[in-house]
Design a protein around this motif. Sequence first.
Motif, PDB file in Angstrom:
ATOM      1  N   VAL A 357       1.081   5.224   6.979  1.00 24.51           N
ATOM      2  CA  VAL A 357      -0.043   4.587   7.659  1.00 24.51           C
ATOM      3  C   VAL A 357       0.359   3.164   8.040  1.00 24.51           C
ATOM      4  CG1 VAL A 357      -2.445   3.851   7.440  1.00 24.51           C
ATOM      5  CG2 VAL A 357      -1.684   5.989   6.357  1.00 24.51           C
ATOM      6  N   PRO A 358       0.119   2.736   9.284  1.00 28.41           N
ATOM      7  CA  PRO A 358       0.506   1.380   9.700  1.00 28.41           C
ATOM      8  C   PRO A 358      -0.104   0.312   8.797  1.00 28.41           C
ATOM      9  CG  PRO A 358      -0.098   2.695  11.609  1.00 28.41           C
ATOM     10  CD  PRO A 358      -0.445   3.505  10.408  1.00 28.41           C
ATOM     11  N   PHE A 359       0.705  -0.697   8.456  1.00 26.86           N
ATOM     12  CA  PHE A 359       0.313  -1.872   7.659  1.00 26.86           C
ATOM     13  C   PHE A 359      -0.011  -1.517   6.206  1.00 26.86           C
ATOM     14  CE2 PHE A 359      -0.982  -2.795  12.056  1.00 26.86           C
ATOM     15  CZ  PHE A 359      -0.168  -3.893  12.305  1.00 26.86           C
ATOM     16  N   SER A 360       0.397  -0.346   5.745  1.00 27.07           N
ATOM     17  CA  SER A 360       0.120   0.008   4.350  1.00 27.07           C
ATOM     18  C   SER A 360       1.211  -0.560   3.447  1.00 27.07           C
ATOM     19  CB  SER A 360       0.049   1.528   4.181  1.00 27.07           C
ATOM     20  OG  SER A 360       1.308   2.119   4.459  1.00 27.07           O
ATOM     21  N   ARG A 366       6.739  -3.292  -2.886  1.00 27.63           N
ATOM     22  CA  ARG A 366       6.821  -2.988  -1.459  1.00 27.63           C
ATOM     23  C   ARG A 366       5.863  -3.901  -0.688  1.00 27.63           C
ATOM     24  NH1 ARG A 366       9.442   1.815  -0.227  1.00 27.63           N
ATOM     25  NH2 ARG A 366      10.173   2.904  -2.057  1.00 27.63           N
ATOM     26  N   SER A 367       5.840  -5.176  -1.025  1.00 24.90           N
ATOM     27  CA  SER A 367       4.987  -6.158  -0.366  1.00 24.90           C
ATOM     28  C   SER A 367       5.787  -6.896   0.686  1.00 24.90           C
ATOM     29  CB  SER A 367       4.429  -7.153  -1.395  1.00 24.90           C
ATOM     30  OG  SER A 367       5.494  -7.914  -1.936  1.00 24.90           O
ATOM     31  N   LYS A 368       5.112  -7.798   1.397  1.00 25.03           N
ATOM     32  CA  LYS A 368       5.794  -8.551   2.447  1.00 25.03           C
ATOM     33  C   LYS A 368       6.855  -9.477   1.880  1.00 25.03           C
ATOM     34  CE  LYS A 368       2.569 -12.470   2.622  1.00 25.03           C
ATOM     35  NZ  LYS A 368       1.719 -13.273   3.504  1.00 25.03           N
ATOM     36  N   ASN A 369       6.769  -9.791   0.553  1.00 24.35           N
ATOM     37  CA  ASN A 369       7.802 -10.635  -0.044  1.00 24.35           C
ATOM     38  C   ASN A 369       9.145  -9.931  -0.057  1.00 24.35           C
ATOM     39  OD1 ASN A 369       5.937 -12.674  -0.589  1.00 24.35           O
ATOM     40  ND2 ASN A 369       5.344 -11.741  -2.556  1.00 24.35           N
ATOM     41  N   GLY A 370       9.115  -8.619  -0.017  1.00 24.91           N
ATOM     42  CA  GLY A 370      10.360  -7.868   0.067  1.00 24.91           C
ATOM     43  C   GLY A 370      10.826  -7.689   1.488  1.00 24.91           C
ATOM     44  N   GLY A 371      10.101  -8.245   2.444  1.00 25.26           N
ATOM     45  CA  GLY A 371      10.535  -8.181   3.842  1.00 25.26           C
ATOM     46  C   GLY A 371       9.835  -7.133   4.664  1.00 25.26           C
ATOM     47  N   GLY A 372       8.865  -6.418   4.097  1.00 25.36           N
ATOM     48  CA  GLY A 372       8.210  -5.353   4.839  1.00 25.36           C
ATOM     49  C   GLY A 372       6.845  -5.752   5.353  1.00 25.36           C
ATOM     50  N   TYR A 373       6.452  -5.102   6.476  1.00 27.01           N
ATOM     51  CA  TYR A 373       5.131  -5.363   7.070  1.00 27.01           C
ATOM     52  C   TYR A 373       4.297  -4.091   7.152  1.00 27.01           C
ATOM     53  CZ  TYR A 373       7.490  -9.652   8.454  1.00 27.01           C
ATOM     54  OH  TYR A 373       8.198 -10.821   8.432  1.00 27.01           O
ATOM     55  N   GLY A 374       4.806  -2.987   6.623  1.00 25.48           N
ATOM     56  CA  GLY A 374       4.052  -1.737   6.642  1.00 25.48           C
ATOM     57  C   GLY A 374       4.080  -1.015   7.966  1.00 25.48           C
ATOM     58  N   LEU A 375       5.074  -1.314   8.816  1.00 29.16           N
ATOM     59  CA  LEU A 375       5.157  -0.664  10.125  1.00 29.16           C
ATOM     60  C   LEU A 375       6.428   0.159  10.298  1.00 29.16           C
ATOM     61  CD1 LEU A 375       3.825  -3.500  12.466  1.00 29.16           C
ATOM     62  CD2 LEU A 375       2.708  -1.331  11.956  1.00 29.16           C
ATOM     63  N   GLY A 376       7.426  -0.095   9.490  1.00 30.82           N
ATOM     64  CA  GLY A 376       8.714   0.579   9.675  1.00 30.82           C
ATOM     65  C   GLY A 376       8.624   2.090   9.575  1.00 30.82           C
ATOM     66  N   LEU A 377       7.978   2.602   8.525  1.00 30.17           N
ATOM     67  CA  LEU A 377       7.867   4.048   8.352  1.00 30.17           C
ATOM     68  C   LEU A 377       6.875   4.660   9.334  1.00 30.17           C
ATOM     69  CD1 LEU A 377       7.943   4.281   4.450  1.00 30.17           C
ATOM     70  CD2 LEU A 377       9.792   4.734   6.070  1.00 30.17           C
ATOM     71  N   ALA A 378       5.850   3.897   9.732  1.00 33.14           N
ATOM     72  CA  ALA A 378       4.928   4.386  10.767  1.00 33.14           C
ATOM     73  C   ALA A 378       5.667   4.595  12.082  1.00 33.14           C
ATOM     74  CB  ALA A 378       3.779   3.399  10.946  1.00 33.14           C
ATOM     75  N   GLU A 390       9.326  15.830  12.270  1.00 38.09           N
ATOM     76  CA  GLU A 390       8.470  15.303  11.222  1.00 38.09           C
ATOM     77  C   GLU A 390       9.311  14.480  10.265  1.00 38.09           C
ATOM     78  OE1 GLU A 390       5.829  13.901   9.968  1.00 38.09           O
ATOM     79  OE2 GLU A 390       4.698  15.646  10.661  1.00 38.09           O
ATOM     80  N   CYS A 391       8.659  13.549   9.605  1.00 41.25           N
ATOM     81  CA  CYS A 391       9.307  12.749   8.566  1.00 41.25           C
ATOM     82  C   CYS A 391       8.491  12.890   7.287  1.00 41.25           C
ATOM     83  CB  CYS A 391       9.411  11.278   8.988  1.00 41.25           C
ATOM     84  SG  CYS A 391      10.304  10.257   7.788  1.00 41.25           S
ATOM     85  N   GLU A 392       9.182  13.235   6.188  1.00 43.60           N
ATOM     86  CA  GLU A 392       8.511  13.455   4.920  1.00 43.60           C
ATOM     87  C   GLU A 392       9.226  12.685   3.822  1.00 43.60           C
ATOM     88  OE1 GLU A 392       8.688  17.658   4.517  1.00 43.60           O
ATOM     89  OE2 GLU A 392       6.936  18.023   5.804  1.00 43.60           O
ATOM     90  N   VAL A 393       8.516  12.433   2.740  1.00 45.59           N
ATOM     91  CA  VAL A 393       9.068  11.696   1.606  1.00 45.59           C
ATOM     92  C   VAL A 393       9.025  12.583   0.370  1.00 45.59           C
ATOM     93  CG1 VAL A 393       6.844  10.662   1.008  1.00 45.59           C
ATOM     94  CG2 VAL A 393       8.947   9.523   0.292  1.00 45.59           C
ATOM     95  N   GLY A 394       9.987  12.362  -0.520  1.00 48.08           N
ATOM     96  CA  GLY A 394      10.036  13.128  -1.758  1.00 48.08           C
ATOM     97  C   GLY A 394      10.821  12.378  -2.820  1.00 48.08           C
ATOM     98  N   GLU A 395      11.242  13.085  -3.841  1.00 48.04           N
ATOM     99  CA  GLU A 395      12.002  12.493  -4.934  1.00 48.04           C
ATOM    100  C   GLU A 395      13.491  12.705  -4.701  1.00 48.04           C
ATOM    101  OE1 GLU A 395      10.522  14.330  -8.420  1.00 48.04           O
ATOM    102  OE2 GLU A 395       8.562  13.326  -8.356  1.00 48.04           O
ATOM    103  N   ALA A 396      14.267  11.628  -4.820  1.00 44.81           N
ATOM    104  CA  ALA A 396      15.698  11.693  -4.575  1.00 44.81           C
ATOM    105  C   ALA A 396      16.446  12.114  -5.826  1.00 44.81           C
ATOM    106  CB  ALA A 396      16.206  10.336  -4.079  1.00 44.81           C
TER     107      ALA A 396
END
Length: 411
Positions: A357-360, A366-378, A390-396
């Motif tokens: 979800v955008p901006f999540s 996983r906050s903006k202090n780590g360099g993210g804005y919540g748009l990369g995966l969107a 499709e793009c999906e997430v799971g356990e590595a």
Amino acid sequence: MLKLLLSLYLAVFTSIVVINQLNELIWQQWAVSEPDELRHAQSVAQTLQTSVSPSSLPAESENLKVLQIDDIAWLPEQTSLLRQGQVLTSYNSQGHALLTFAIANSDKLIQLGPFAPATSAADKRWALKLFSYAILAFLLMLWIRPLWLDLLQLKHITASLTQGQLPSATRRSRFSAIATLTEQIRALAAQVARLIENQKLLVNAVSHDLRTPLARLKFALAMLPKESQQQAQAMAEDVTEMEQLIAEMLAYARLEFELEELTMSDVDLNEVIEQQVSKLGKLTEKAIHFQAGGNAVNVTGNNHYLSRALQNLIQNADKYGYSQISVSLQCHNEQASIIVEDDGNGIAKEQWQSIFVPFSRLDESRSKNGGGYGLGLAIVRKIAQWHHGECEVGEASLGGAKFTLTLPLKR
């Protein structure tokens, strides 16, 4: 819905009434009224039976014989019919009909015939049925036509809306049962099209009007005296963060408008992965593992956006992984899967859908202090959907998060 049901009921009811009336008229004029030798002979036999008597027997001829009732071995049922004064129909070896009746108060019989059998009406019945079905199809087509035209309008509206265009006005059908629904959807589509146009204007305004004052502010900070450099450095970092956020927002917003401008071509995923691994491997201290396959894995897509999607996934693994990143490429059931894994903390299963979800932002790690804005995966999911994937997430297997970007192989 009630209007649609009532109009369909009325159409079917009217069709049945019209078909029944036409069938009756055609059958009377075409089949029942058609001349028939046997039917005519039966009428003659009934008339002749009432006019003859034992004293006034007609002369025998080729088609008329006078017999004794015992001359023929009648079945008991036939004998009973003859004695009751009925006209008996029998058939000879050639299949021709013989009409026999008894003379009143006598053991004599009069036999007429042979006559050609009545022609079968089966072909006429089938022809009449086919005609009825054709009439029913025609009447239903008259009912469906306004509905079909409105459905075509809905298809045109959605196609125009998909391209971000305002649907052109078309003539409204007065007889369609969904005319009101079509008008409501047209009004809704017009409103959505205006919102899309406003979003385009907003993106352009942000791109030009907001970046310019940020650039001036950044230049002014650079020109401050040395005694103010420490404070200026912190302000410059905030300006840089705003620029990065604006760049991400513009990148995501443009994805909504560039679909119809995409240039599709054959893309070798092995080459795309090798380029991104080589490029990003120079910017991180983490080990990136990728084993290239021997054969090309081709998909139909846009090389720039597929590279951008893979870049976002690897950068995401770099931000939240500890020491190593694994990239692999697998093919199965006419689909290619790019798998990116890291050895970080991973993502809780209940949050797997939220990260797209955008901006999540899920937690502090996983906050903006780590360099993210919540748009990369969107952006990654949007690009995947563009390419019917499709793009999906799971356990590595490394213990962290695993992202799988699935794309259809070129056929």
